[in-house]
Design a protein around this motif. Sequence first.
Motif, mmCIF file in Angstrom:
data_model
loop_
_atom_site.group_PDB
_atom_site.id
_atom_site.type_symbol
_atom_site.label_atom_id
_atom_site.label_comp_id
_atom_site.label_asym_id
_atom_site.label_seq_id
_atom_site.Cartn_x
_atom_site.Cartn_y
_atom_site.Cartn_z
ATOM 1 N N MET A 64 0.840 -1.210 0.000
ATOM 2 C CA MET A 64 0.000 0.000 0.000
ATOM 3 C C MET A 64 0.870 1.254 0.000
ATOM 4 S SD MET A 64 -3.032 -1.130 2.619
ATOM 5 C CE MET A 64 -3.877 0.440 2.615
ATOM 6 N N ARG A 65 1.929 1.235 0.797
ATOM 7 C CA ARG A 65 2.833 2.385 0.853
ATOM 8 C C ARG A 65 3.520 2.591 -0.488
ATOM 9 N NH1 ARG A 65 5.492 1.758 5.844
ATOM 10 N NH2 ARG A 65 6.153 -0.127 4.889
ATOM 11 N N ASN A 66 3.950 1.486 -1.128
ATOM 12 C CA ASN A 66 4.600 1.580 -2.446
ATOM 13 C C ASN A 66 3.665 2.141 -3.504
ATOM 14 O OD1 ASN A 66 6.974 0.557 -1.437
ATOM 15 N ND2 ASN A 66 6.601 -1.525 -2.144
ATOM 16 N N GLN A 67 2.375 1.793 -3.415
ATOM 17 C CA GLN A 67 1.409 2.255 -4.404
ATOM 18 C C GLN A 67 0.752 3.576 -4.016
ATOM 19 O OE1 GLN A 67 -1.456 -0.866 -5.118
ATOM 20 N NE2 GLN A 67 0.064 -2.249 -5.974
ATOM 21 N N GLY A 68 1.075 4.097 -2.831
ATOM 22 C CA GLY A 68 0.487 5.358 -2.387
ATOM 23 C C GLY A 68 -0.980 5.234 -2.009
ATOM 24 N N GLN A 70 -4.237 4.424 0.647
ATOM 25 C CA GLN A 70 -4.666 4.546 2.036
ATOM 26 C C GLN A 70 -5.552 3.342 2.379
ATOM 27 O OE1 GLN A 70 -3.669 7.049 4.104
ATOM 28 N NE2 GLN A 70 -2.398 7.755 2.415
ATOM 29 N N VAL A 71 -5.945 3.228 3.635
ATOM 30 C CA VAL A 71 -6.854 2.166 4.059
ATOM 31 C C VAL A 71 -8.152 2.292 3.262
ATOM 32 C CG1 VAL A 71 -8.192 1.269 6.010
ATOM 33 C CG2 VAL A 71 -5.853 2.072 6.368
ATOM 34 N N VAL A 76 -15.295 -3.212 -1.142
ATOM 35 C CA VAL A 76 -14.203 -3.818 -1.910
ATOM 36 C C VAL A 76 -14.598 -5.219 -2.376
ATOM 37 C CG1 VAL A 76 -12.353 -2.541 -0.756
ATOM 38 C CG2 VAL A 76 -13.075 -4.729 0.154
ATOM 39 N N ASP A 77 -13.987 -5.633 -3.470
ATOM 40 C CA ASP A 77 -14.048 -7.007 -3.948
ATOM 41 C C ASP A 77 -12.667 -7.605 -3.741
ATOM 42 O OD1 ASP A 77 -16.687 -6.729 -4.799
ATOM 43 O OD2 ASP A 77 -16.083 -6.104 -6.814
ATOM 44 N N LYS A 106 -9.071 -3.528 9.550
ATOM 45 C CA LYS A 106 -8.644 -2.286 10.207
ATOM 46 C C LYS A 106 -7.312 -1.730 9.708
ATOM 47 C CE LYS A 106 -11.225 -3.202 14.364
ATOM 48 N NZ LYS A 106 -11.177 -3.784 15.661
ATOM 49 N N HIS A 107 -6.475 -2.549 9.077
ATOM 50 C CA HIS A 107 -5.178 -2.078 8.609
ATOM 51 C C HIS A 107 -5.159 -1.857 7.100
ATOM 52 C CE1 HIS A 107 -3.542 -2.850 12.558
ATOM 53 N NE2 HIS A 107 -4.144 -4.023 12.532
#
Length: 177
Positions: A64-68, A70-71, A76-77, A106-107
Amino acid sequence: MIHKVTLHNGAEISASLHNDLIVLKIQDDPKSWERPDFQNTNVMQDEKMMFFQHKLQYAFLSQMRNQGLQVFQTEVDIIINLCSKQSLLNIRLEYVLKAIMDACNKHVIADDRQVRNIIVQASTTKNQRIVADHIEIIIKDTLESQILTWSGDVFLTEKRIPISYDIGAKAHIIRNS
């Protein structure tokens, strides 16, 4: 052919077979399922399950950090592709799925109630070079078209209920004789 079952808590579960793919639909509020009550006791989680969940959680957070990203805050699917050396008869996929969802809750996904669809494709391999199971997880945001993809080799682990223990209020001292 569609099979339907109603559980004691009122949840309706239906299963059908489409082109060698088993489709399970659960019509229920996920928060209404009964969970063990460990409020006044200590609990011990299964170490292998916790390692599996933490490995997935940190891999998701890193991706997630690499792709920028957020939670995920909207529906979602989720698509999960599994390839294992184990027989699929020996893997309880619903418990593996629960462990994966707990790693995301939650993360990665703000609340597991946001999961709209989950597609699991499981296969086996006879390749002797493969030591661990291979897993690919794709989480798609249905509104904002954001996609989180992660794949890696892990040992699939099922969700396990924590063990409750209470050693009492007395101090336990080990003395050398």
